[in-house]
Design a protein around this motif. Structure first.
Motif, short mmCIF file in Angstrom:
data_model
loop_
_atom_site.label_atom_id
_atom_site.label_comp_id
_atom_site.label_asym_id
_atom_site.label_seq_id
_atom_site.Cartn_x
_atom_site.Cartn_y
_atom_site.Cartn_z
N MET A 128 0.83 -1.21 0.00
CA MET A 128 0.00 0.00 0.00
C MET A 128 0.87 1.25 0.00
SD MET A 128 -3.12 0.64 -0.19
CE MET A 128 -3.49 2.32 -0.65
N PHE A 150 -7.42 11.08 -8.76
CA PHE A 150 -8.43 10.31 -9.49
C PHE A 150 -9.77 11.05 -9.55
CE2 PHE A 150 -11.55 6.84 -9.83
CZ PHE A 150 -11.08 6.24 -10.98
N ARG A 160 -29.89 8.02 -18.59
CA ARG A 160 -31.27 8.37 -18.30
C ARG A 160 -31.32 9.63 -17.44
NH1 ARG A 160 -31.84 2.84 -16.42
NH2 ARG A 160 -32.27 3.80 -14.44
N PHE A 203 -7.67 1.57 8.11
CA PHE A 203 -6.82 1.82 6.93
C PHE A 203 -7.59 2.64 5.91
CE2 PHE A 203 -5.00 -2.33 8.35
CZ PHE A 203 -3.77 -1.81 8.73
N SER A 216 -6.57 4.86 3.78
CA SER A 216 -5.99 4.97 2.44
C SER A 216 -6.35 3.74 1.60
CB SER A 216 -4.48 5.15 2.51
OG SER A 216 -3.94 4.22 3.41
N VAL A 217 -6.44 2.58 2.25
CA VAL A 217 -6.85 1.36 1.53
C VAL A 217 -8.29 1.50 1.08
CG1 VAL A 217 -7.15 -1.14 1.68
CG2 VAL A 217 -5.25 -0.05 2.84
N TYR A 220 -8.40 3.63 -1.92
CA TYR A 220 -7.81 2.90 -3.05
C TYR A 220 -8.80 1.89 -3.62
CZ TYR A 220 -4.57 0.14 -5.76
OH TYR A 220 -3.96 -0.52 -6.79
N LYS A 252 -11.54 3.56 -5.46
CA LYS A 252 -11.07 4.07 -6.76
C LYS A 252 -11.16 2.92 -7.77
CE LYS A 252 -6.76 5.04 -9.01
NZ LYS A 252 -5.31 4.98 -8.84
N GLU A 269 -14.72 2.25 -9.00
CA GLU A 269 -15.32 3.24 -9.91
C GLU A 269 -15.48 2.71 -11.34
OE1 GLU A 269 -17.24 6.79 -9.81
OE2 GLU A 269 -16.29 5.72 -8.18
N GLU A 313 -23.08 2.11 -15.75
CA GLU A 313 -23.76 3.32 -16.24
C GLU A 313 -23.91 3.26 -17.76
OE1 GLU A 313 -21.68 6.98 -15.70
OE2 GLU A 313 -23.52 8.14 -15.56
N ASN A 328 -27.64 4.15 -15.74
CA ASN A 328 -27.56 4.70 -14.39
C ASN A 328 -26.50 3.96 -13.60
OD1 ASN A 328 -28.40 6.59 -12.59
ND2 ASN A 328 -30.54 5.99 -12.66
N THR A 363 -29.21 2.69 -9.10
CA THR A 363 -30.51 2.06 -9.36
C THR A 363 -30.67 1.93 -10.87
OG1 THR A 363 -31.34 4.23 -8.91
CG2 THR A 363 -31.87 2.56 -7.31
N LYS A 384 -3.45 -6.75 -6.83
CA LYS A 384 -3.06 -5.73 -5.85
C LYS A 384 -3.90 -5.83 -4.59
CE LYS A 384 -0.99 -2.23 -8.73
NZ LYS A 384 -1.29 -1.05 -9.54
N SER A 443 -2.77 -8.70 -2.51
CA SER A 443 -1.56 -8.51 -1.71
C SER A 443 -1.80 -7.52 -0.58
CB SER A 443 -0.39 -8.07 -2.59
OG SER A 443 -0.74 -6.91 -3.29
N ILE A 444 -2.71 -6.55 -0.80
CA ILE A 444 -2.98 -5.58 0.26
C ILE A 444 -3.76 -6.23 1.40
CG2 ILE A 444 -4.32 -3.50 0.83
CD1 ILE A 444 -3.54 -2.45 -1.96
N ASP A 502 -0.96 -8.76 4.14
CA ASP A 502 -0.51 -7.78 5.11
C ASP A 502 -0.57 -8.35 6.52
OD1 ASP A 502 0.23 -4.97 5.68
OD2 ASP A 502 -1.56 -5.14 6.91
N ILE A 551 -3.31 -6.53 8.94
CA ILE A 551 -4.69 -6.93 8.66
C ILE A 551 -4.91 -8.37 9.11
CG2 ILE A 551 -6.37 -7.42 6.81
CD1 ILE A 551 -5.58 -4.93 5.44
N ARG A 562 6.23 -2.30 12.80
CA ARG A 562 6.05 -1.67 11.49
C ARG A 562 5.65 -0.23 11.62
NH1 ARG A 562 5.23 -4.78 6.80
NH2 ARG A 562 6.16 -6.78 7.22
#
Lengths: 125, 432
Positions: free
Chosen positions: A4, A17, A55, B145, B147-148, B151, B154, B157, B164, B169, B172, B206, B209-210, B214, B217, B432
């Motif tokens: 990470m 992003f 839509r 976490f 930042s995780v 990530y 993201k 998305e 969409e 959409n 819904t 990714k 591995s995260i 870890d 976690i 850590r």
């Protein structure tokens, strides 16, 4: 957390992003900012492009409408009101859930989905 | 007289220079979480008996948010209900509308075209990817976490963009219709879906591995919130929660609907990946991540096998409504939502609206296993254990620790802070 940390370090040199819409830095008043954009004083940070078949707000063509009431029958949110005198319908945007079922059902294509999505307003119309 | 109060009184009478008595009679406090809490899907109230940090008794109250959706449904026609059913859950909206469709198609003996079956499968699997990745982010947030979390969201998305483009959409989707689906996937959209799948294959490594390699976690989740196979079966756990306890239960495998009978879908248990089943939070993470991988494979297979043809049983909605007005009888729809099995029961009596409509969402089944999961765990682990069954999100949260007359409010932030502190302490211990 090494994996990470690597990702985060990479991100330092990348573009964020998130698409900063409507402006890069949050304006004091969004409405005021949009007014400024209309006047040409400020530049709008473009939204993420909308795909084909989106839509959005439903455009209603009163001329084409034949008053068959099918849209009233299928609308899940009661967004249509029948006007007895005119034999047409009235579209209430504030109730609409944008499922576009009425667009599918309309026999004369009086109802069409548009790409408009910036619909919040102080004016109820 | 309350023994707790006696102890308090004795404490007060202690002289300032007198040493504190170390040996106190163990007494448990009750800690109530909810009815509104961010890690809980529906508002629900927990009543935990705690001894220090340890949970010794678990109790909860259900049914804090009755929206009357089923009642509203009995006043609408089936086409209108489709959009209402979507709104039962924002994240599993495809599941609820499909499930309702299957129930009504059952009653009306409607045959769904083969292509529509495949399209339904693709949409359901896209939704599973979206739901599981969203959950991974929530779990990371509960562990501290953030930042995780950003990530993973993201990464998520991309699937939203695909949905969409395919449906019009993001959430819904309004894509299901009784007797098929409303929109087809055209030639232009296929490369976009494939590209997204490639992106997820890369992103999956990714995420793996995260989340799975870890050590922090791992030490927070391994051995936490254990649900044994026996308890899982006895309490009727469903979905990834049950599969993580080694119960091979998946509607897609047991009673295939849509196109799943053509595809080789096997219930995933942690045994496939870890070689053993513990039934802890870590196992639930493993199962969900493996299911993302499975979903990618299913969609690829669907795109390859999909036959051409009609996508709707009846294109004219008024004709369909007239057909549905005359049907009588009852039908059941069952399908595997990202969180587990969904059941819809519909009874039609020859009227426009159904006589009865009953929905059983998967979270309902996955609540009772919270009992054995939370037993003996620390308060700081409550958020991640509660979130590990993937209940939906509500926003505000308040937990009250009542200690005699004094009251201390443990709100959402304080609760999460406890969790974050535990993670940090572990990090320090692991150097850590």
């Amino acid at each position: 957390m090494f994996e990470m940390a690597k990702e985060l370090f990479k991100q330092l040199f990348k573009k964020p992003f998130t698409n900063m819409f409507p402006a890069k830095h949050a304006p004091k008043s969004t409405v005021g900012f949009l007014k400024k954009v209309e006047e040409g004083k400020a530049k709008l940070n473009e939204p993420v492009p909308i795909p084909e078949g989106f839509r959005g707000k439903i455009a209603y063509d009163k001329e084409k409408c034949i008053g068959c009431k099918l849209c009233i029958k299928v609308c899940p949110a009661n967004a249509f009101e029948y006007l007895e005198k005119e034999r047409k319908v009235k579209y209430h945007l504030s109730r609409c859930t944008f499922c576009a079922q009425c667009v599918d059902v309309c026999p004369v294509n009086a109802l069409v989905s548009t790409k408009e999505f910036l619909l919040s307003d102080y004016n109820k119309k | 007289m309350n023994p707790d109060k006696v102890i308090e009184k004795k404490d007060r009478e202690r002289k300032p220079d007198e040493p504190v008595k170390k040996k106190r009679k163990s007494n448990s406090y009750s800690l109530s979480i909810g009815p509104i809490h961010p890690a809980l899907k529906e508002p629900i109230r927990f009543d935990l008996q705690i001894e220090g940090e340890k949970v010794v008794k678990v109790d909860f109250e259900l049914s804090q948010v009755h929206r009357g959706i089923e009642w509203i449904g009995t006043r609408r026609n089936p086409v209108q209900i489709l959009y209402l059913a979507e709104r039962i859950c924002g994240i599993c909206n495809i599941c609820h509308s499909t499930c309702f469709c299957i129930a009504v198609e059952n009653i009306a003996n409607i045959e769904v075209p083969a292509r529509a079956h495949y399209l339904r499968t693709i949409h359901a699997e896209l939704e599973r990817i979206h739901s599981h990745i969203l959950w991974a982010g929530v779990a990371a947030h509960e562990l501290g976490f953030d930042s995780v979390m950003h990530y993973t969201w993201k990464i998520r998305e991309k699937v939203l963009d695909v949905m969409e483009a395919l449906t019009g959409n993001r959430i819904t989707k309004g894509i299901m219709m009784i007797g098929g689906v409303r929109r087809d996937i055209n030639e232009k959209q296929v490369p976009m879906v494939k590209e997204a799948l490639e992106y997820y294959k890369k992103g999956f490594g990714k995420l793996e591995s995260i989340f799975l390699k870890d050590p922090v976690i791992k030490s927070r989740t391994v051995g936490t919130g254990i649900l044994s196979r026996h308890d899982g079966l006895a309490l009727c756990a469903v979905g990834p929660t049950a599969r993580a306890s080694g119960i091979k239960k998946d509607v897609r495998q047991d009673e295939p609907y849509a196109a799943y009978s053509d595809l080789d879908v096997k219930a995933i248990t942690p045994k496939d990946f870890l070689g053993e089943v513990k039934g802890d939070v870590f196992d639930r993470i493993v199962v969900r991540l493996l299911e993302v991988k499975q979903s990618i494979e299913i969609i690829e297979e669907c795109l390859k096998q999909m036959p051409k043809g009609k996508i709707l049983h009846e294109e004219k909605i008024p004709k369909l409504l007239a057909e549905l007005r005359n049907i009588e009888g009852d039908g059941i729809g069952r399908l595997e939502a990202p969180r587990g099995e969904v059941i819809h029961y519909v009874k039609m009596v020859g009227k426009e609206a159904p006589y009865s409509w009953k929905v059983r969402a998967p979270t309902y089944n996955n609540l009772l296993p919270w009992g054995p999961m939370l037993m003996g765990e620390q308060v700081a682990d409550v958020p991640i254990i509660a979130a590990s069954t993937d209940p939906c999100m509500s926003c505000t949260n308040r937990a009250v620790v009542a200690d005699g007359n004094s009251e201390k409010i443990l709100d959402n932030e304080a609760m999460r802070r406890l969790s974050v502190e535990k993670t940090n302490a572990l990090k320090r211990r692991l150097g850590r």
